[in-house]
Every structure is written in C-alpha cells, then in structure tokens.
Scaffold this motif. Structure first.
Motif, PDB file in Angstrom:
ATOM      1  N   ALA A   1      16.117  -4.391 -11.017  1.00  0.00           N
ATOM      2  CA  ALA A   1      15.157  -4.109 -10.014  1.00  0.00           C
ATOM      3  C   ALA A   1      14.370  -2.891 -10.039  1.00  0.00           C
ATOM      4  N   PHE A   2      12.839  -2.913 -10.094  1.00  0.00           N
ATOM      5  CA  PHE A   2      12.145  -1.903 -10.272  1.00  0.00           C
ATOM      6  C   PHE A   2      11.692  -1.349  -9.013  1.00  0.00           C
ATOM      7  N   ASP A   3      11.740  -2.094  -7.847  1.00  0.00           N
ATOM      8  CA  ASP A   3      11.309  -1.866  -6.441  1.00  0.00           C
ATOM      9  C   ASP A   3      12.231  -2.496  -5.581  1.00  0.00           C
ATOM     10  N   PRO A   4      13.522  -1.877  -5.471  1.00  0.00           N
ATOM     11  CA  PRO A   4      14.485  -2.370  -4.721  1.00  0.00           C
ATOM     12  C   PRO A   4      14.221  -2.287  -3.169  1.00  0.00           C
ATOM     13  N   TYR A   5      14.764  -3.437  -2.335  1.00  0.00           N
ATOM     14  CA  TYR A   5      14.663  -3.331  -0.833  1.00  0.00           C
ATOM     15  C   TYR A   5      14.828  -2.097  -0.418  1.00  0.00           C
ATOM     16  N   PRO A   6      13.796  -1.893   0.604  1.00  0.00           N
ATOM     17  CA  PRO A   6      12.944  -2.556   1.220  1.00  0.00           C
ATOM     18  C   PRO A   6      11.554  -2.682   0.711  1.00  0.00           C
ATOM     19  N   PHE A   7      11.145  -2.560  -0.698  1.00  0.00           N
ATOM     20  CA  PHE A   7      10.171  -3.086  -1.554  1.00  0.00           C
ATOM     21  C   PHE A   7       9.127  -2.094  -1.036  1.00  0.00           C
ATOM     22  N   SER A   8       9.186  -0.811  -1.067  1.00  0.00           N
ATOM     23  CA  SER A   8       8.195   0.063  -0.588  1.00  0.00           C
ATOM     24  C   SER A   8       6.905  -0.034  -1.602  1.00  0.00           C
ATOM     25  N   PHE A   9       7.367  -0.201  -2.934  1.00  0.00           N
ATOM     26  CA  PHE A   9       6.070  -0.249  -3.940  1.00  0.00           C
ATOM     27  C   PHE A   9       5.191  -1.254  -3.648  1.00  0.00           C
ATOM     28  N   LEU A  10       5.898  -2.642  -3.331  1.00  0.00           N
ATOM     29  CA  LEU A  10       4.993  -3.791  -2.975  1.00  0.00           C
ATOM     30  C   LEU A  10       4.368  -3.570  -1.532  1.00  0.00           C
ATOM     31  N   THR A  11       5.112  -3.073  -0.548  1.00  0.00           N
ATOM     32  CA  THR A  11       4.374  -2.778   0.716  1.00  0.00           C
ATOM     33  C   THR A  11       3.112  -1.823   0.702  1.00  0.00           C
ATOM     34  N   MET A  12       3.207  -0.835  -0.208  1.00  0.00           N
ATOM     35  CA  MET A  12       1.998  -0.056  -0.727  1.00  0.00           C
ATOM     36  C   MET A  12       0.877  -0.714  -1.366  1.00  0.00           C
ATOM     37  N   VAL A  13       1.181  -1.501  -2.465  1.00  0.00           N
ATOM     38  CA  VAL A  13       0.290  -2.278  -2.946  1.00  0.00           C
ATOM     39  C   VAL A  13      -0.577  -3.274  -2.089  1.00  0.00           C
ATOM     40  N   VAL A  14       0.221  -4.063  -1.469  1.00  0.00           N
ATOM     41  CA  VAL A  14      -0.322  -4.981  -0.334  1.00  0.00           C
ATOM     42  C   VAL A  14      -1.148  -4.552   0.743  1.00  0.00           C
ATOM     43  N   SER A  15      -0.762  -3.287   1.322  1.00  0.00           N
ATOM     44  CA  SER A  15      -1.580  -2.473   2.242  1.00  0.00           C
ATOM     45  C   SER A  15      -2.914  -2.032   1.357  1.00  0.00           C
ATOM     46  N   LEU A  16      -2.672  -1.500   0.305  1.00  0.00           N
ATOM     47  CA  LEU A  16      -4.080  -1.062  -0.315  1.00  0.00           C
ATOM     48  C   LEU A  16      -4.972  -2.470  -0.707  1.00  0.00           C
ATOM     49  N   GLU A  17      -4.269  -3.696  -0.879  1.00  0.00           N
ATOM     50  CA  GLU A  17      -5.162  -4.673  -1.332  1.00  0.00           C
ATOM     51  C   GLU A  17      -5.869  -5.282   0.154  1.00  0.00           C
ATOM     52  N   ALA A  18      -5.092  -4.893   1.191  1.00  0.00           N
ATOM     53  CA  ALA A  18      -5.578  -5.465   2.372  1.00  0.00           C
ATOM     54  C   ALA A  18      -6.601  -4.689   2.861  1.00  0.00           C
ATOM     55  N   ILE A  19      -6.360  -3.376   2.587  1.00  0.00           N
ATOM     56  CA  ILE A  19      -7.559  -2.547   3.009  1.00  0.00           C
ATOM     57  C   ILE A  19      -8.782  -2.757   2.267  1.00  0.00           C
ATOM     58  N   PHE A  20      -8.867  -2.916   0.787  1.00  0.00           N
ATOM     59  CA  PHE A  20      -9.949  -2.782   0.082  1.00  0.00           C
ATOM     60  C   PHE A  20     -10.560  -4.557   0.368  1.00  0.00           C
ATOM     61  N   LEU A  21      -9.632  -5.411   0.337  1.00  0.00           N
ATOM     62  CA  LEU A  21     -10.218  -7.036   0.884  1.00  0.00           C
ATOM     63  C   LEU A  21     -11.020  -6.641   2.125  1.00  0.00           C
ATOM     64  N   SER A  22     -10.422  -5.904   3.369  1.00  0.00           N
ATOM     65  CA  SER A  22     -11.079  -6.125   4.462  1.00  0.00           C
ATOM     66  C   SER A  22     -12.585  -5.386   4.473  1.00  0.00           C
ATOM     67  N   LEU A  23     -12.517  -4.263   3.593  1.00  0.00           N
ATOM     68  CA  LEU A  23     -13.755  -3.373   3.484  1.00  0.00           C
ATOM     69  C   LEU A  23     -14.787  -4.517   2.535  1.00  0.00           C
ATOM     70  N   PHE A  24     -14.395  -5.057   1.669  1.00  0.00           N
ATOM     71  CA  PHE A  24     -15.396  -6.061   1.126  1.00  0.00           C
ATOM     72  C   PHE A  24     -15.787  -7.118   1.851  1.00  0.00           C
TER      73      PHE A  24
END
Ligand code: CMP
Length: 288
Positions: free
Chosen positions: A204-227
């Motif tokens: 596992a490279f991002d064990p529970y609670p998957f903080s890296f995934l959470t950060m990536v998804v948040s950034l994705e959400a921010i950029f998508l909403s801007l676009f």
C-alpha cells in the motif's frame, strides 16, 4: 416607353389580369407603361420616391436590402407574372427595398389610376395582391428566423478562443459525461483495493484513510469547478449575444410586419371603397 408597346394579348398571361375580358384588357393596355432593363440595371433603390408598381413580363428581378454590416439581404427573386413595388404605390411612402434586374427584364408599369381601374373591374385582383402580401409576410418571418440563427453562430465563431478557453471547453465536456463518472469510480475502487493491503505482493502506498487520494480528488474537484465556471461564463456571453441579436431582429421584424399589415389594410380599404362605389352605381342605375 409609353403604352403603344403594350399588346393586350400579352396581358392575358399575367395572373393578375387573367380574369379580365378583352375590352378591359385593351383599356388597361392603353394605360400601362412598358419598361425594359438590362441585366444588372437598378430599377429603383431603397428610399426612392415611388408611385408605381411593376409586373415582370420576362426576365427576373432581385429585391434586396442591406443590413447594418452592409451585407446584401435578398428578399425575393421576382419571376415573370409576379409583381413588386406595390407597397409604395399603396401608401405613397418611399421604396422599402431596392430592385435590380438579374437578367434582361421586361416589365409593365402600373400607376394608381391603372390599379384603381383594375380593382374596380375585378376586386378579385385585390385579393390576389392580398395573398401575395400575406406570402411576403411569411417569407419575411422566415428570413428573420434564419438570419437570427446564422448571425448568432457567426458572431460567436468570429471570437477567437484562447488556449485556456479551449482546454476548459474540452475538460467540461469530458467531465460532464457518464464515462467520466465510471472512470472515476473505477479509479477510486482500484486505489482503495490496492491501498487496503488485501492483494498479496502489492504494498500500500496510500494506506487508510487514503489522504493522498483525498488531496488529489480535492484538487481535481477545484480545477474542474473552475473550468466549468469558465465554460459557463462563455455560455452566458453567447446567450447575451443571442438575446441582443434576437431583440434587434424582433424589433426590425415588428416594424416590417407592421408596415406590411398597413399595406394589407390599405388594399382592403381600396377594395371596400370600390365595392361601395359599385353598389351606389348599381342603385342609381336601378332607380333610373
Ligand atoms: P416598395 O416598397 O414599393 O419597393 C420595394 C418592394 O420590395 C416593395 O414595394 C415590395 O414589393 C417588395 N418587398 C418589400 N419587403 C419585402 C419582403 N419582406 N419580402 C418580399 N418583398 C418585399
């Protein structure tokens, strides 16, 4: 050129005169003028004073206007047997459009007196003219609708898109599709399964609670909403242009349709007046 050139036999083939008998046609032929234009010759221009209408005997005439950008807008190609220039004859206002001979064209010129003679002899001729005016109103409506759609697209397309606007359009279109939802679900599932440590041999490279995934998804959400916001602004700009153009066009259509309606009313009044005169003549004859 004056009346001597108008052969009554030729008038028989003009639908407007089709119901007249030989005597009436001869009388009309004596009064009508005849005009010949070569291809490309201007018959009249918008705003010219006009108290005659024309019946095309042979050839073809284009009626046109120029819009605000100076672009030529064809209203109609008038064919043999059809009439044009009736509006100024009816309301004594200047010409509402320009007319040019597309090919070598022969025409009969009808003035108010000729028209009164024609309508008096055959009120049906006025109905024919009303039908033609009605047809022109319909065509004007269609022209207006067509030009509205074309202009909005043209205006919007004329604005060059920046690199960022193109990127935001593409990403907004992609993220708004169901495929994107499935791909995101698959990506989250695979990420969670791998990082749950349930697959032997894969660390596992991002064990529970998957903080890296959470950060990536948040950034994705921010950029998508801007676009999405950038794309929405462009859509709002497009709607604003559409509204402006539609408002202008509706205003013009209203003015034009009002004008045409006025011609219809004038013509109706002319017919009713002649019918009333005829009734009075008939009553006077009966009394004698
Ligand atoms: P008049 O205004 O005398 O001169 C221009 C002529 O163009 C007009 O009479 C009509 O015969 C014709 N015309 C004006 N508006 C239209 C229209 N919207 N569609 C077709 N013909 C028209």
């Amino acid at each position: 050129m004056r009346n001597t050139l108008v052969d009554p036999e030729l008038l028989v083939h003009i639908p407007l005169f089709a119901l007249m008998d030989k005597q009436e046609l001869s009388l009309l032929a004596e009064n009508l003028d005849y005009k010949k234009c070569i291809a490309g010759q201007t018959i009249f221009s918008l705003g010219d004073p006009g108290n005659t209408m024309y019946i095309v005997r042979s050839g073809e005439v284009e009626l046109f206007l120029r819009d605000e950008d100076g672009e030529r807008v064809t209203l109609e190609f008038v064919q043999p047997g059809q009439i044009f220039g009736e509006l100024s004859l009816l309301d004594d206002e200047p010409r509402s459009a320009s007319a040019v001979a597309v090919r070598n064209t022969e025409m009969y010129v009808v003035d108010r007196h000729d028209l009164q003679m024609l309508v008096k002899a055959h009120p049906h001729a006025a109905l024919d003219m009303l039908t033609m005016l009605g047809k022109r109103i319909r065509e004007a409506n269609q022209l207006v609708r067509h030009r509205t759609a074309k202009n909005v697209n043209e205006v919007v397309e004329q604005k060059p898109l920046s690199w960022g606007e193109r990127l935001s359009d593409t990403l907004t279109a992609m993220s708004g599709s169901i495929k994107f939802v499935y791909a995101s679900l698959a990506w989250f599932l695979i990420w969670i399964i791998i990082n749950s440590g349930i697959i032997p041999g894969i660390a596992a490279f991002d064990p529970y609670p998957f903080s890296f995934l959470t950060m990536v998804v948040s950034l994705e959400a921010i950029f998508l909403s801007l676009f999405v916001l950038i794309s929405q602004n462009r859509q709002a700009e497009r709607d604003r242009i559409r509204n402006d153009i539609e408002y202008d066009v509706n205003l013009k259509a209203e003015v034009e349709i009002r004008g045409l309606m006025k011609q219809v009313e004038d013509l109706q009044r002319l017919v009713i007046q002649h019918l009333a005169n005829d009734d009075e003549d008939n009553l006077a004859n009966t009394a004698e």
